[in-house]
Design a protein around this motif. Structure first.
Motif, PDB file in Angstrom:
ATOM      1  N   LEU A  81       0.919  -1.246   0.194  1.00 44.99           N
ATOM      2  CA  LEU A  81       0.199   0.085  -0.133  1.00 44.99           C
ATOM      3  C   LEU A  81       0.905   1.312   0.044  1.00 44.99           C
ATOM      4  O   LEU A  81       0.589   2.293  -0.776  1.00 44.99           O
ATOM      5  N   LEU A  82       1.885   1.299   0.570  1.00 44.16           N
ATOM      6  CA  LEU A  82       2.914   2.193   0.651  1.00 44.16           C
ATOM      7  C   LEU A  82       3.508   2.739  -0.640  1.00 44.16           C
ATOM      8  O   LEU A  82       3.614   3.789  -1.070  1.00 44.16           O
ATOM      9  N   ALA A  83       4.001   1.716  -1.252  1.00 38.81           N
ATOM     10  CA  ALA A  83       4.655   1.706  -2.559  1.00 38.81           C
ATOM     11  C   ALA A  83       3.646   2.359  -3.325  1.00 38.81           C
ATOM     12  O   ALA A  83       3.709   3.147  -4.288  1.00 38.81           O
ATOM     13  N   LEU A 174       4.464   3.439   9.431  1.00 41.09           N
ATOM     14  CA  LEU A 174       4.248   1.983   9.281  1.00 41.09           C
ATOM     15  C   LEU A 174       5.509   1.179   8.666  1.00 41.09           C
ATOM     16  O   LEU A 174       5.604  -0.031   9.005  1.00 41.09           O
ATOM     17  N   TYR A 175       6.278   1.757   7.841  1.00 37.11           N
ATOM     18  CA  TYR A 175       7.217   0.762   7.190  1.00 37.11           C
ATOM     19  C   TYR A 175       8.473   0.778   8.241  1.00 37.11           C
ATOM     20  O   TYR A 175       8.919  -0.452   8.445  1.00 37.11           O
ATOM     21  N   ILE A 200      10.225  -7.077  -2.373  1.00 37.66           N
ATOM     22  CA  ILE A 200       9.566  -7.590  -3.446  1.00 37.66           C
ATOM     23  C   ILE A 200       8.235  -6.996  -3.122  1.00 37.66           C
ATOM     24  O   ILE A 200       7.610  -6.178  -4.392  1.00 37.66           O
ATOM     25  N   THR A 201       7.661  -6.750  -2.052  1.00 37.15           N
ATOM     26  CA  THR A 201       6.346  -6.024  -1.987  1.00 37.15           C
ATOM     27  C   THR A 201       6.333  -4.834  -2.335  1.00 37.15           C
ATOM     28  O   THR A 201       5.538  -3.986  -2.991  1.00 37.15           O
ATOM     29  N   TRP A 202       7.750  -3.983  -1.954  1.00 36.37           N
ATOM     30  CA  TRP A 202       7.719  -2.619  -2.207  1.00 36.37           C
ATOM     31  C   TRP A 202       7.949  -2.514  -3.906  1.00 36.37           C
ATOM     32  O   TRP A 202       7.189  -1.465  -4.492  1.00 36.37           O
TER      33      TRP A 202
END
Length: 575
Positions: A81-83, A174-175, A200-202
Motif C-alpha cells: 500500500l505504501l509503495a 508504518l514502514y 518484493i512487496t515494495w
C-alpha cells in the motif's frame, strides 16, 4: 511456553527458574520489555554481560504457524500500500489538474509524500526505540488512513497536498514499524528471507501504483478511489494487527511513566533534521523546473539546508537540549557498527537505481514508443519478476553462505553492466533488448538491495537494533527521494531545454507540464518532423538519466571492493 516464559532475541526462553530471587511477574515484565533477567551483585547492582552466540533457528515468537503467516503477511501487505500510494498519482495528473487547476502547485503532489516520509524517519525510529511497538504501529496505520481520507475528500490542491504529507508521515511510521516487527519476531536465520520479501512487496506496489491509478482514472468511480482504496485495505488489516500482534517494549526501563519516555525525544534535533532534508529536496526538485537555478528561491533553499545541517551538527555534537543516548542521530550506532557507513552507501545505491528504472523505463515507453501508461507498466513485469526471483534467492542463501561481500560485488558489477546497456536503448531498439537489459539490471540490484538490514543489526549491540533498522530504512526512503529528485531535475531540464530550442514559440512552463505528463496533447498534435525532433530530445534526456545511473552503480562496485571478505558477524546479546 508458559505465561512466565518469553523468548529473547536468540530464541531462548526465560523462565522462573533462572532468577529465583525475583518474582515471576517481574520476569514477565522484563521479557515484554525485550530484556533478559541478569545476575544481581552483592551491592544490588545488575551486571550485564555481552556475549557472542551462534545463530539459532528457534523463532522468538509465541504464535501458532497460521497466526504468524497471517500477521507477517498482513505486515508485508501494508508495504504494498505504501509503495502503491507513492506512485499512484503518476496516471492521475491530468484528472487532478482538471479538477483543481493550479498546475503550478502540482510538483508538490509528487514531492510532499517523500518529504513527509523521510523528514519523519529518524523520529519514528526513536519512537519505536522508546514506546510499545504495537500501539505505535497502529497509530502509524491510522495516520496513513487519515491522510488517504484527506486526499480522497480533497476539494482543492492545498488540501490534497496536506493529505499527501500526512500519508508520507504515517506511511514511514508504518514502514519502520514493519521492519521492527519482522526483526523482533524472526530468528537470525529467518530474517534475510523476510527482508527480501520487503523488497518484493515494495517493488510490486511501485509497479501496480500507476496501473491502479490509470484504471481508476478511466473508470466511472473516479480518481478519488485510488486513495479510498487504502481505507478499505486498512479496515481489513487493522483487526489482524489488533488481535495478533504481540505487545513489545523495546526500552530497557519500560516501566517509566509516559512523560518520562516523552522527554527522551530529541525535539530540537528532529526539527533541524526535518527542516534540512525538506530544504534540500525542495531545492533539487524545483531548481530549473519551477524556479531558475540562480534564483533567490533556490539559492535561499540551499543556504537554508547548509545552515540547518550546521546547526544540527553542533546540537548533536554538543548534546544541546538532549543527551548522548537520546539524540536524533544515532551516533553510537555508527561507532559500534564498523561498516555502517559502507552499508548506508550500499543501501542507497541499489534502491536509488531500482526506482530510476521503475520511473524512466515507463517514461521511455510512453513518450518514445507511444505506449499507454497501463501497457508501459505491464512491460515492467519481466524486470519485476527478475527482482522477485533474485531477492528470494538472496534471502535464502546469504545466511547459509555467509560471505556477504561477494553478494555486493556480484550485484553491483551486474548493475554497472545493466545500466550501461540501458543507456544504449533508443527509438529503434527491440523489446527483446529492453527486456533483456532490464532483467540483467534488476537482477544485479536484487542480489544486495535488502542485504544490509540483517547485516546492520548483527554489527551493533542488541539495544541499538531499532536504530540500525531505522538508519537503513531511512536511507532507503531518503535515497528514493534524493535520486528521483536528481533524476527528475536532469530529465526535465535537459528535455525542456532541447524542446524549447525545437519549439521556441511554446512557453517553458507548458513544455515542462507536457513532459511531466499533465498535458502531453501538445506533442501529439505536432507535424511529423517536429515530433521526431521532440522525441530525440526526450530520448537524450532519458540517456542523461542513465548516465547518472551508471555513475551510481560504479560507486557501489567501488565501495563493494573495499568490503571485508568475511562471514556475517554472529549476533550479540546480553545475558
Amino acid at each position: 511456553m508458559t505465561s512466565h516464559e518469553s523468548p529473547n532475541r536468540s530464541g531462548a526462553s526465560i523462565s522462573d527458574g533462572q532468577t529465583p530471587s525475583r518474582t515471576s511477574s517481574g520476569i514477565a515484565r522484563e521479557a515484554s520489555c525485550g530484556l533478559q533477567p541478569k545476575e544481581t551483585l552483592d551491592n544490588g547492582a545488575i551486571e550485564p554481560t555481552e556475549v557472542i552466540i551462534p545463530v539459532q533457528d528457534i523463532p522468538p515468537r509465541d504464535l501458532r504457524t497460521w497466526q504468524w503467516i497471517l500477521l507477517s503477511g498482513s505486515v508485508l501487505f501494508a508495504t504494498i500500500l505504501l509503495a502503491l500510494d507513492n506512485t499512484v498519482v503518476a496516471d492521475l495528473q491530468p484528472q487532478i489538474v482538471e479538477a483543481f487547476g493550479e498546475i503550478s502547485k502540482f510538483p508538490w503532489i509528487n514531492v510532499n509524500y517523500s518529504l513527509g516520509a523521510v523528514a519523519s524517519g529518524l523520529i519514528w525510529g526513536k519512537l519505536y526505540g522508546i514506546f510499545e511497538t504495537k500501539k505505535l504501529f497502529l497509530s502509524a496505520v491510522l495516520l496513513f488512513e487519515v491522510g488517504s481520507a484527506v486526499c480522497g475528500a480533497a476539494r482543492n490542491m492545498d488540501t490534497l497536498i496536506i493529505g499527501r504529507v500526512i500519508c508520507g508521515i504515517g506511511g514511514n511510521g508504518l514502514y519502520i514499524g514493519a521492519m521492527n516487527i519482522i526483526s523482533a519476531f524472526t530468528s537470525e536465520k529467518e530474517r534475510p528471507l523476510y527482508f527480501s520479501f520487503f523488497g518484493i512487496t515494495w517493488g510490486g506496489g511501485t509497479v501496480v501504483g500507476p496501473i491502479v491509478g490509470g484504471l481508476f482514472a478511466q473508470s466511472s468511480a473516479g480518481w478519488r478511489w485510488s486513495f479510498y482504496l487504502n481505507i478499505i485495505a486498512g479496515a481489513v488489516l487493522i483487526p489482524i494487527y489488533v488481535f495478533l500482534l504481540p505487545l513489545r517494549w523495546p526500552a530497557p526501563d519500560c516501566t517509566a511513566s509516559t512523560w518520562m519516555l516523552i522527554t527522551r525525544i530529541d525535539c530540537v534535533g528532529s526539527i533541524l533534521f526535518a527542516g534540512s532534508f525538506v530544504s534540500l529536496i525542495m531545492a533539487i526538485s524545483f531548481g530549473g523546473a519551477r524556479y531558475a537555478w540562480g534564483s533567490g528561491q533556490i539559492i535561499g533553499l540551499f543556504c537554508c539546508f547548509a545552515a540547518l545541517v550546521s546547526l544540527l551538527g553542533v546540537q548533536q555534537g554538543k548534546t544541546i537540549l538532549t543527551t548522548k543516548h537520546n539524540r536524533i542521530l544515532p551516533v553510537q550506532t555508527f561507532r559500534d557498527g564498523e561498516g555502517m557507513f559502507i552499508l548506508i552507501i550500499q543501501t542507497a545505491c541499489p534502491i536509488g537505481l531500482l526506482f530510476i528504472g521503475l520511473n524512466y523505463i515507463p517514461i521511455y515507453l510512453q513518450f518514445v514508443r507511444s505506449e499507454s501508461a497501463l501497457s508501459a507498466a505491464i512491460k515492467l513485469l519481466p524486470m519485476i519478476f527478475s527482482a522477485v526471483v533474485f531477492m528470494l534467492l538472496t534471502g535464502s542463501l546469504v545466511e547459509r553462505i555467509g560471505y556477504y561481500a561477494y553478494w555486493y560485488l556480484t550485484g553491483s558489477l551486474l548493475a554497472v553492466a545493466g545500466t550501461a546497456l540501458m543507456y544504449t536503448i533508443n527509438e529503434a531498439s527491440s523489446y527483446a533488448r529492453l527486456y533483456g537489459y532490464s532483467v540483467l539490471y534488476s537482477a544485479g540490484l536484487s542480489l544486495y538491495i535488502q542485504a544490509s538490514y540483517p547485516l546492520a543489526q548483527a554489527q551493533v549491540h542488541p539495544t541499538q537494533a531499532p536504530d540500525a533498522v531505522t538508519i537503513i530504512g531511512c536511507t532507503q526512503l531518503g535515497s528514493i527521494a534524493i535520486f528521483l529528485a536528481v533524476a527528475n531535475s536532469i530529465f526535465l531540464n535537459r528535455a525542456a531545454d532541447g524542446i524549447q530550442h525545437t519549439l521556441p514559440d511554446i512557453p517553458r512552463n507548458i513544455v515542462q507540464a507536457a513532459i511531466s505528463g499533465v498535458d502531453a496533447q501538445i506533442f501529439r498534435d505536432l507535424p511529423g518532423d517536429k515530433k521526431a525532433q521532440v522525441l530525440d530530445e526526450v530520448m537524450g534526456a532519458i540517456q542523461n538519466v542513465w548516465t547518472l545511473a551508471i555513475a551510481v552503480a560504479a560507486l557501489s562496485f567501488i565501495v563493494a571492493s573495499f568490503m571485508k571478505r568475511e562471514k556475517k558477524p554472529a549476533p550479540r546479546i546480553m545475558t
